[in-house]
Each structure stands twice: as structure tokens, then as C-alpha cells.
Design an enzyme around this catalytic site. Structure first.
Site, short mmCIF file in Angstrom:
data_model
loop_
_atom_site.label_atom_id
_atom_site.label_comp_id
_atom_site.label_asym_id
_atom_site.label_seq_id
_atom_site.Cartn_x
_atom_site.Cartn_y
_atom_site.Cartn_z
N GLU A 39 13.81 -35.53 -36.25
CA GLU A 39 12.46 -36.09 -36.16
C GLU A 39 12.49 -37.24 -35.16
O GLU A 39 13.53 -37.87 -34.95
CB GLU A 39 11.99 -36.61 -37.53
CG GLU A 39 11.94 -35.56 -38.62
CD GLU A 39 10.80 -34.57 -38.45
OE1 GLU A 39 9.98 -34.77 -37.54
OE2 GLU A 39 10.75 -33.59 -39.21
N ASP A 60 1.10 -16.59 -42.22
CA ASP A 60 1.03 -17.91 -42.85
C ASP A 60 0.70 -18.98 -41.81
O ASP A 60 -0.09 -19.89 -42.06
CB ASP A 60 2.35 -18.24 -43.54
CG ASP A 60 2.31 -19.56 -44.29
OD1 ASP A 60 1.35 -19.78 -45.06
OD2 ASP A 60 3.23 -20.38 -44.11
#
Length: 230
Positions: free
Chosen positions: A150, A175
Site C-alpha cells: 500500500e 463481481d
């Protein structure tokens, strides 16, 4: 099918961009395409010579023109085969989102390393998570816990995170389309057509990715796919 050359910065679809000016006369289509080619070439040349500070940065069209001029390689035969396998899934999701299937294929390629770096479960099975979707509190399916990266204030940080795990690639695409289509955070990505740069920036602004260069990386992969269709 994606045109062999396209402008990622042109929202709403693909626009042909020739390899070189065509001598069809100044008033014809070849003349206008030739003028566009020369204009983008000049903009890229100024950018290279003067830099971003002097030139104010490249337009989206010129950014892609620069990529397609030779800064990217066409997908390998193995990558082309993978793109062919996911093409029907990208087309289905693209119709739902108003995004060109080639852009969605580029997104899946970026997140999965062209299908060669899948997120794996603890048992080593492929999670088929082609879009790097995390398993949030609302997720009720299987989860794959992996080490990821991240960015905080532009600095890469290692993190352990849970990602959604699917039975197959089709489930991953469906999805993904449901998530992007139904979330207010990503409405800017809908209807972007063949504009991979705008699509990536809208996802980035919605918080899809923390990498500050995410949209540019996605656009580069889209340019690779385009180069492979020449």
C-alpha cells in the site's frame, strides 16, 4: 474489436491514429489524419526537448501517441493467448459498465501480471481475483490472505490483507462489474469507453488504488494491447 491505434485520452470510444500521414490531399480524411499525426509528433518532441515544466505536460492523446511510438512492447504470444481467453468476459463486463473490453483486459493484466501472478489462497490455489479486490466486511465469499503493498503519502508500505477468492475468472469479472457499477465512489469510471487514462484516474480518485502512478500504468498496459493488434 479494438482499432490497431487508438487515443486513450478520447472518452467515449476509440479514434484511429495512423502510423504516418497519408497523402490523400489536404481536404480529405487522410489530410486531417496526417495533420493530427504531425501535431501530436510536434507536441511529444517539445515535451522531450523542454520537459513538463516548460510545456505544461502532454495532452492525453499525445501521452498515448508517445507510448505507441515505441515506448511499449506488444504482448507476447503467451499474453495474447491469455487476452483471448478473457476477451468474452471483458466484453460482457464492458457492456455493463460502458467501458471498452480492451480497457478492462488491460486492468486485469495490470492487477494479475497478465494472469501469471495470481493471488493464491493459503493452500496455493488460484483465487482468480483478476482485479485485486479486497475482502471487505461486506464480502461473504472465500478469502485469500496475502502480503501486499500500500502507498501512504506516496511511500510503499508492506501490508497483510485479505482478498476475495472466486471459483473462476467469470465470477471475478461479474463481481467486479457489480462492484464498480453499484458504488458511488466509482461512477466517474462508467461510460469512459476506450479512454483508459480517464477510467484509471476515476478509479484512483475513488480510492481503488493507492499507487499514485496507477492510472498511468493502466494506460501503458492498454497501449501494449493496442500495439499487439496492429
Amino acid at each position: 474489436m479494438l482499432n490497431p491505434e487508438f487515443r486513450i485520452g478520447a472518452a467515449g470510444g476509440f479514434a484511429a491514429l495512423p502510423d504516418a500521414p497519408r497523402a490523400n490531399g489536404a481536404g480529405g480524411a487522410g489530410g486531417s489524419f496526417g495533420a493530427l499525426y504531425r501535431e501530436l509528433n510536434a507536441e511529444v518532441s517539445r515535451f522531450i526537448a523542454q520537459g513538463d515544466d516548460a510545456g505544461g505536460g502532454l495532452s492525453p492523446e499525445a501521452q498515448v501517441h508517445r507510448l505507441q511510438a515505441g515506448a511499449v512492447d506488444a504482448p507476447s504470444a503467451e499474453q495474447q493467448a491469455w487476452l483471448a481467453r478473457i476477451a468474452p468476459l471483458a466484453e460482457e463486463a464492458g457492456r455493463a459498465l460502458g467501458v471498452a473490453p480492451e480497457v478492462l483486459s488491460a486492468h486485469a493484466a495490470l492487477e494479475s501480471g497478465w494472469g501469471q501472478r495470481p493471488i493464491r489462497t493459503e493452500a496455493g490455489a488460484d483465487s482468480h481475483n483478476l482485479f485485486g479486490l479486497k475482502a471487505t466486511a461486506a464480502w461473504r465469499g472465500d478469502v485469500a490472505e496475502v502480503q501486499t503493498t500500500e502507498y501512504e503519502d506516496g511511500v510503499a508500505q508492506p501490508r497483510r490483507a485479505g482478498f476475495r477468492s472466486y471459483a473462476d475468472a467469470g465470477s471475478a469479472f461479474r463481481d467486479f462489474a457489480q462492484l464498480i457499477g453499484g458504488s458511488p465512489r466509482y461512477q466517474g469510471a462508467l461510460g469512459t469507453g476506450g479512454d483508459a487514462l480517464a477510467y484509471g484516474r476515476a478509479l484512483q480518485q475513488g480510492g481503488y488504488a493507492t499507487d499514485p502512478a496507477y492510472a498511468d500504468k493502466l494506460a501503458r498496459v492498454a497501449a501494449q494491447i493496442a500495439k499487439g493488434k496492429r
